[in-house]
Motif scaffolding. Structure first.
Motif, short mmCIF file in Angstrom:
data_model
loop_
_atom_site.label_atom_id
_atom_site.label_comp_id
_atom_site.label_asym_id
_atom_site.label_seq_id
_atom_site.Cartn_x
_atom_site.Cartn_y
_atom_site.Cartn_z
N ALA A 13 0.82 -1.22 0.00
CA ALA A 13 0.00 0.00 0.00
C ALA A 13 0.85 1.27 0.00
O ALA A 13 0.37 2.34 -0.38
N GLN A 14 2.12 1.15 0.39
CA GLN A 14 3.01 2.32 0.46
C GLN A 14 3.96 2.41 -0.74
O GLN A 14 4.65 3.43 -0.90
N GLN A 15 4.00 1.38 -1.57
CA GLN A 15 4.90 1.39 -2.72
C GLN A 15 4.49 2.49 -3.68
O GLN A 15 3.32 2.70 -3.96
N GLY A 16 5.50 3.23 -4.15
CA GLY A 16 5.25 4.34 -5.06
C GLY A 16 4.83 5.61 -4.35
O GLY A 16 4.49 6.60 -4.99
N GLY A 20 10.16 3.93 0.04
CA GLY A 20 11.29 3.24 -0.59
C GLY A 20 12.35 4.22 -1.05
O GLY A 20 13.55 3.98 -0.88
N GLY A 21 11.92 5.34 -1.60
CA GLY A 21 12.87 6.37 -2.04
C GLY A 21 13.63 6.97 -0.87
O GLY A 21 14.83 7.22 -0.97
N ARG A 22 12.93 7.19 0.24
CA ARG A 22 13.61 7.73 1.42
C ARG A 22 14.63 6.74 1.97
O ARG A 22 15.73 7.13 2.37
N ILE A 23 14.27 5.46 1.96
CA ILE A 23 15.22 4.43 2.42
C ILE A 23 16.45 4.41 1.51
O ILE A 23 17.59 4.42 1.98
N MET A 24 16.21 4.38 0.20
CA MET A 24 17.34 4.31 -0.74
C MET A 24 18.19 5.57 -0.68
O MET A 24 19.41 5.50 -0.78
N ALA A 25 17.58 6.73 -0.51
CA ALA A 25 18.34 7.97 -0.41
C ALA A 25 19.27 7.93 0.81
O ALA A 25 20.43 8.32 0.73
N LEU A 43 22.88 -5.78 -4.89
CA LEU A 43 21.54 -5.91 -4.31
C LEU A 43 20.68 -6.71 -5.26
O LEU A 43 21.02 -6.88 -6.43
N ILE A 44 19.59 -7.23 -4.75
CA ILE A 44 18.62 -7.95 -5.57
C ILE A 44 17.34 -7.14 -5.56
O ILE A 44 16.83 -6.80 -4.49
N ALA A 45 16.85 -6.80 -6.72
CA ALA A 45 15.62 -6.02 -6.85
C ALA A 45 14.52 -6.91 -7.39
O ALA A 45 14.55 -7.30 -8.54
N ASP A 46 13.56 -7.24 -6.54
CA ASP A 46 12.44 -8.06 -6.97
C ASP A 46 11.38 -7.21 -7.66
O ASP A 46 11.20 -6.03 -7.34
N GLY A 47 10.67 -7.83 -8.59
CA GLY A 47 9.57 -7.15 -9.27
C GLY A 47 10.03 -5.87 -9.94
O GLY A 47 11.05 -5.83 -10.61
N GLU A 48 9.27 -4.82 -9.72
CA GLU A 48 9.57 -3.53 -10.36
C GLU A 48 10.54 -2.68 -9.54
O GLU A 48 10.83 -1.55 -9.92
#
Length: 72
Positions: A13-16, A20-25, A43-48
């Motif tokens: 429900a929080q994707q997009g 996720g962007g805050r974590i990666m930043a 790293l391994i990126a699942d799905g999109e």
């Protein structure tokens, strides 16, 4: 030196919506601060998720390597 990002998950429900962007930043900021030249950061990126990771400078490794696992 090897840094590895493992098991970072965002609720569907929080994707997009930004978490996720805050974590990666934050993670990539730490890498840039601590990263000795030539360090390996897999790293391994699942799905999109590969789309998000690409915005932070990660690139695919195919055909040079392939992610694999052994189902139990």
């Amino acid at each position: 030196m090897v840094f590895r990002s493992a098991d970072v998950c965002v609720l569907p429900a929080q994707q997009g919506r930004g978490p996720g962007g805050r974590i990666m930043a934050r993670l990539t900021g730490e890498l840039e601060e601590r990263d000795p030249e030539g360090a390996h950061v897999p790293l391994i990126a699942d799905g999109e998720a590969h789309r998000l990771h690409a915005t932070y400078g990660f690139v695919g490794t195919a055909p040079d390597s392939a992610g694999m696992h052994r189902p139990v």
